[in-house]
Design a protein around this motif. Sequence first.
Motif, PDB file in Angstrom:
ATOM      1  N   GLN A  10     -47.448 -17.685  10.386  1.00 41.78           N
ATOM      2  CA  GLN A  10     -46.343 -17.528   9.396  1.00 41.78           C
ATOM      3  C   GLN A  10     -45.444 -16.751   9.971  1.00 41.78           C
ATOM      4  N   LEU A  11     -44.918 -17.066  11.474  1.00 43.79           N
ATOM      5  CA  LEU A  11     -44.170 -16.290  12.095  1.00 43.79           C
ATOM      6  C   LEU A  11     -42.789 -16.316  11.441  1.00 43.79           C
ATOM      7  N   GLY A  12     -42.080 -17.129  10.985  1.00 47.49           N
ATOM      8  CA  GLY A  12     -41.037 -17.162  10.292  1.00 47.49           C
ATOM      9  C   GLY A  12     -41.042 -16.039   9.357  1.00 47.49           C
ATOM     10  N   ALA A  13     -41.686 -16.146   8.524  1.00 42.79           N
ATOM     11  CA  ALA A  13     -41.869 -15.054   7.511  1.00 42.79           C
ATOM     12  C   ALA A  13     -42.013 -13.652   7.676  1.00 42.79           C
ATOM     13  N   ILE A  14     -42.902 -13.456   8.727  1.00 46.57           N
ATOM     14  CA  ILE A  14     -43.042 -12.098   9.351  1.00 46.57           C
ATOM     15  C   ILE A  14     -41.416 -11.616  10.302  1.00 46.57           C
ATOM     16  N   HIS A  15     -41.029 -12.513  10.892  1.00 48.48           N
ATOM     17  CA  HIS A  15     -39.845 -12.240  11.432  1.00 48.48           C
ATOM     18  C   HIS A  15     -38.563 -12.088  10.433  1.00 48.48           C
ATOM     19  N   GLY A  16     -38.686 -12.605   9.270  1.00 49.16           N
ATOM     20  CA  GLY A  16     -37.843 -12.278   8.079  1.00 49.16           C
ATOM     21  C   GLY A  16     -37.870 -10.833   7.615  1.00 49.16           C
ATOM     22  N   TYR A  17     -39.384 -10.561   7.619  1.00 50.10           N
ATOM     23  CA  TYR A  17     -39.635  -9.284   7.213  1.00 50.10           C
ATOM     24  C   TYR A  17     -39.038  -8.202   8.076  1.00 50.10           C
ATOM     25  N   ILE A  18     -39.378  -8.386   9.379  1.00 50.19           N
ATOM     26  CA  ILE A  18     -38.765  -7.441  10.527  1.00 50.19           C
ATOM     27  C   ILE A  18     -37.333  -7.234  10.547  1.00 50.19           C
ATOM     28  N   LEU A  19     -36.696  -8.337  10.385  1.00 54.30           N
ATOM     29  CA  LEU A  19     -35.192  -8.450  10.289  1.00 54.30           C
ATOM     30  C   LEU A  19     -34.552  -7.283   9.302  1.00 54.30           C
ATOM     31  N   THR A  20     -35.452  -6.995   8.575  1.00 51.52           N
ATOM     32  CA  THR A  20     -34.741  -5.946   7.476  1.00 51.52           C
ATOM     33  C   THR A  20     -34.353  -4.572   8.122  1.00 51.52           C
ATOM     34  N   ALA A  21     -35.088  -4.303   9.395  1.00 52.29           N
ATOM     35  CA  ALA A  21     -34.530  -3.438   9.945  1.00 52.29           C
ATOM     36  C   ALA A  21     -33.168  -3.616  10.566  1.00 52.29           C
ATOM     37  N   TRP A  22     -32.930  -4.787  10.925  1.00 60.56           N
ATOM     38  CA  TRP A  22     -31.343  -4.942  11.484  1.00 60.56           C
ATOM     39  C   TRP A  22     -30.551  -4.571  10.097  1.00 60.56           C
ATOM     40  N   SER A  23     -30.654  -5.116   8.976  1.00 62.49           N
ATOM     41  CA  SER A  23     -29.789  -4.697   7.893  1.00 62.49           C
ATOM     42  C   SER A  23     -29.684  -3.214   7.717  1.00 62.49           C
ATOM     43  N   ALA A  24     -30.781  -2.796   7.733  1.00 62.40           N
ATOM     44  CA  ALA A  24     -30.824  -1.001   7.512  1.00 62.40           C
ATOM     45  C   ALA A  24     -29.971  -0.433   8.877  1.00 62.40           C
ATOM     46  N   ALA A  25     -30.448  -0.942  10.025  1.00 60.29           N
ATOM     47  CA  ALA A  25     -29.657  -0.355  10.965  1.00 60.29           C
ATOM     48  C   ALA A  25     -28.293  -0.603  11.186  1.00 60.29           C
ATOM     49  N   GLY A  26     -27.838  -1.879  10.441  1.00 55.35           N
ATOM     50  CA  GLY A  26     -26.343  -2.159  10.549  1.00 55.35           C
ATOM     51  C   GLY A  26     -25.509  -1.367   9.564  1.00 55.35           C
ATOM     52  N   ILE A  27     -26.150  -0.753   8.801  1.00 52.81           N
ATOM     53  CA  ILE A  27     -25.518   0.604   7.971  1.00 52.81           C
ATOM     54  C   ILE A  27     -25.573   1.834   8.488  1.00 52.81           C
ATOM     55  N   ALA A  28     -26.998   2.198   8.864  1.00 50.02           N
ATOM     56  CA  ALA A  28     -26.970   3.453   9.537  1.00 50.02           C
ATOM     57  C   ALA A  28     -26.363   3.939  10.731  1.00 50.02           C
ATOM     58  N   GLY A  29     -26.346   3.077  11.739  1.00 53.96           N
ATOM     59  CA  GLY A  29     -25.611   3.304  13.043  1.00 53.96           C
ATOM     60  C   GLY A  29     -24.359   3.635  12.969  1.00 53.96           C
ATOM     61  N   PRO A  30     -23.596   2.559  12.559  1.00 60.27           N
ATOM     62  CA  PRO A  30     -21.888   3.002  12.380  1.00 60.27           C
ATOM     63  C   PRO A  30     -21.568   4.131  11.656  1.00 60.27           C
ATOM     64  N   MET A  31     -22.409   4.113  10.388  1.00 59.55           N
ATOM     65  CA  MET A  31     -21.913   5.389   9.444  1.00 59.55           C
ATOM     66  C   MET A  31     -22.376   6.707  10.073  1.00 59.55           C
ATOM     67  N   PHE A  32     -23.449   6.735  10.838  1.00 58.61           N
ATOM     68  CA  PHE A  32     -24.013   8.139  11.398  1.00 58.61           C
ATOM     69  C   PHE A  32     -22.839   8.455  12.587  1.00 58.61           C
ATOM     70  N   ALA A  33     -22.653   7.552  13.457  1.00 57.29           N
ATOM     71  CA  ALA A  33     -21.799   7.671  14.545  1.00 57.29           C
ATOM     72  C   ALA A  33     -20.488   8.401  14.039  1.00 57.29           C
ATOM     73  N   ALA A  34     -19.625   7.431  12.996  1.00 52.94           N
ATOM     74  CA  ALA A  34     -18.606   8.128  12.527  1.00 52.94           C
ATOM     75  C   ALA A  34     -18.441   9.215  11.783  1.00 52.94           C
ATOM     76  N   TRP A  35     -19.802   9.591  10.932  1.00 53.89           N
ATOM     77  CA  TRP A  35     -20.036  10.883  10.424  1.00 53.89           C
ATOM     78  C   TRP A  35     -20.014  12.050  11.604  1.00 53.89           C
ATOM     79  N   MET A  36     -20.493  11.767  12.710  1.00 56.38           N
ATOM     80  CA  MET A  36     -20.592  12.650  13.788  1.00 56.38           C
ATOM     81  C   MET A  36     -19.426  12.979  14.432  1.00 56.38           C
ATOM     82  N   LYS A  37     -18.502  11.994  14.356  1.00 55.84           N
ATOM     83  CA  LYS A  37     -17.293  11.840  14.960  1.00 55.84           C
ATOM     84  C   LYS A  37     -16.237  12.762  14.177  1.00 55.84           C
ATOM     85  N   ASP A  38     -16.274  12.685  12.787  1.00 54.92           N
ATOM     86  CA  ASP A  38     -15.544  13.310  11.702  1.00 54.92           C
ATOM     87  C   ASP A  38     -16.140  14.834  11.778  1.00 54.92           C
TER      88      ASP A  38
END
Length: 426
Positions: free
Chosen positions: A347-375
């Motif tokens: 079930q590689l596709g399903a497991i890959h899908g679960y793992i990709l939630t890390a991408w969604s979380a990182a897509g919010i966390a990375g830019p927001m943290f960098a912007a916060w540190m800049k401010d």
Amino acid sequence: MKKTKNRWLIAASAVGIHISIGSVYAWSNFTNPLIEQFGWSTSQVQLTFSIAILFLGLSAAFLGHFVEKYGPRKAGLFAAICFGTGVIGAGFAVSASSLPLLYLFYGVLGGIGLGVGYISPVSTLVKWFPDRRGLATGLAIMGFGFAAAISSPIMEALITSVGLKNTFFILGTAYFIIMVLSSLYLEKPEEGWVPAGFKAKLESGKVEAKQDLAQLTANEAVKTKRFYYLWLMLFINVTCGIAILSAAKPLAIESIGMTTVQAAALVGVLGLFNGAGRLGWASISDYIGRQHTYTAFFVIQLALFALLPFTTNAIIFQVMLAVIYTCYGGGFACIPAYIGDIFGTKQLGAIHGYILTAWSAAGIAGPMFAAWMKDTTGSYESSLLFFAGLFAVAFIISLLIKADIKKVRARNGVENKKMPEPLKSV
């Protein structure tokens, strides 16, 4: 007897799907035209992209079982309908001057097409390339990385010549056709299929028969420590990578003294390293193993992120960013093969899908943290040092997963086997 499809055309079909959906990374081409035409704020327009990436992760996670149940062809066609309709619908949203409709069509519907379209061809390619698993997934995901470079000039030309509304109509129709044609060729290999000549090489001892660590379902995989180690490694790699992507231009201007035009050109060129890293690192991982590849990602980036704040030479600065970009792209390309190595292809596709939630979380966390540190601090340098610390954590996790894999191999009596049995196909 049924004729076996050409696995390289399967790979080409996967690239066709990924080049289409990867155009989402060229969304910035629509930002200023939408602002100028409707007076919307930058944050309102950019939210469309954020919603699309959010639903990419959510749909990959929740529809991974759909991909496994109905196969890559039906999943690909479903993705084509969602993504094509989402982009075409964005044209109707522009006609109606409606921001909510833009969110609904491009963000939600297009995002669902992104998620399903991302995982369906990749999980199939792993089964067609038991001998070159990293190369296969790298080829497809390379298409996603290069898509923005291909789409951007086309988008700019269309917006100038036919306007925003018609640009969405044309692009949506084109993506739909490309994805449908690509999906129709997708198919899992038959049970027991192996590449021509590969069986003879196995029997002659020219290549070693390798075996997956396990063959687990998605629900079984999430109960293991290895799943969360993989999730965290991808999350850290993407969080830091997206942060540097979002801050590369202002960092080049503030730290190195580049002009706005030079910095913009640098960002465009670095995008090529993102795509090249996906194929390059994935191919390398076939030879040195996924475990060593991820450890290399973290060691290299730990050093580079720690040194970036103190780098004033423009050439060295650009080379460092280029290497970081290759590691960022390589992390995406290697993860499906890594999943196959330790969880199998059941079930590689399903497991890959679960793992990709890390991408969604990182897509919010990375830019927001960098912007916060800049401010907060007035510069990006402090956030780079923090990200270097995160890579130190990721390095430790990479050692932990190695130890866990070694322990499982010892228990299963397959210490020297890393990949699936070539004669087994799921």
